[in-house]
Design a protein around this motif. Sequence first.
Motif: not given
Length: 386
Positions: A309-317
């Motif tokens: 599982d991956v953490p929540a998206r952060t809007g970063l590249p």
Amino acid sequence: MSAPEPIPGARLLFSNDAAVAQLNHGSFGLVPIPVQRAQQRLRDEMEANPPRFFGVGLEERVAHVRRHLAAFIGADPDGTALVENATTGVAIVLAGLDLGTGDEVVTTDHGYGAVDLAVDELCRRTGASRRVARLPLTAQDDDAVGAVLDAVTGRTRLVIVDQITSPTARVLPVRRIVEAVRGRAGERVAILVDAAHAPGILPDPVAGVDADFWVGNFHKWAYAPRGTALLTVAARWRDRIRPLAVSWSQPAGFPGNLEWVGARDYTPWLAAPVGLFVLRSLGVDAVRRHNVALAEHGQALVAAALDVDVPARTGLPMAVVPLPPGTAGDPAAVVALRRRISDELTAEVALNSWRGQGYLRLSAQVYNREEDFQRLVEGLPKLLGR
């Protein structure tokens, strides 16, 4: 989720090895070819007549670059100095604090390792100590502010907080943290924002933050040559800023005393505006959207291949993928695994051990394609299995 459409012509602006999946732009950046050529012309100018290059108008040229870069990040050019990198900027700040026995420096457990080492060395020499605010990987803004504020005591002299964290690729609410610390301690506590990744990712990352110090690299996401960063300093601190090497510009005070150190190589700074020209030519917002979308797509592909599982998206590249338990859990294992990925998969990635858990940090830039991430999808599970 599908990969974003490539930006036409963008891939041709870079000279990276096409045989290598370069997924670690966040560590060292990649200098566009027009910037490389501009810097080489400056080197040629310097070597053609060094006394003239260093002796006629160089300080004014550097000041012009500083004004140009400062405007890009929303900073006051008179309160800003060019430095080699964020680590150097942090060292300059630490050298000007005059800490003593009993004083405390607050950092977070998402901070950059070299900064932690610098603080620990300062504490060893001065008798100060470091307190660490622990933030969950997916901490909400209120949690991050509360954790930092809880670490501040009556002995705190400095708080260091990342605007974009390096090991965990998170955006921290630095403006709110600054406001909260100010409300608790006033100007008794200085605040340093380590913004190594912010220029080129966040619009106007300095504007409105109101920290005592802010330092950010331009070689990562703003296409400048390596060795280009800005340190901003609040007015009340400028007279106390000391260069790490005193030179002829010392009587001029800040920012000249930091910038003018004899025969250093000024060509990275002088070529840096060309990097911003390239970025603007591609479209700053278009580059940001492309890189964020591709990083999130690549994160999803690799996470699915590893069944994690991956953490929540952060809007970063940049995006992190947790590795299976027991993988890259300490610095030595991180180095060994990163080398294996480079040698066996011909892919370059960033790896970090955070709280004993290994994390793969994937960067996306305009020269990347989905097939770069597919190399990890196809090879990483087998490599880890061995």
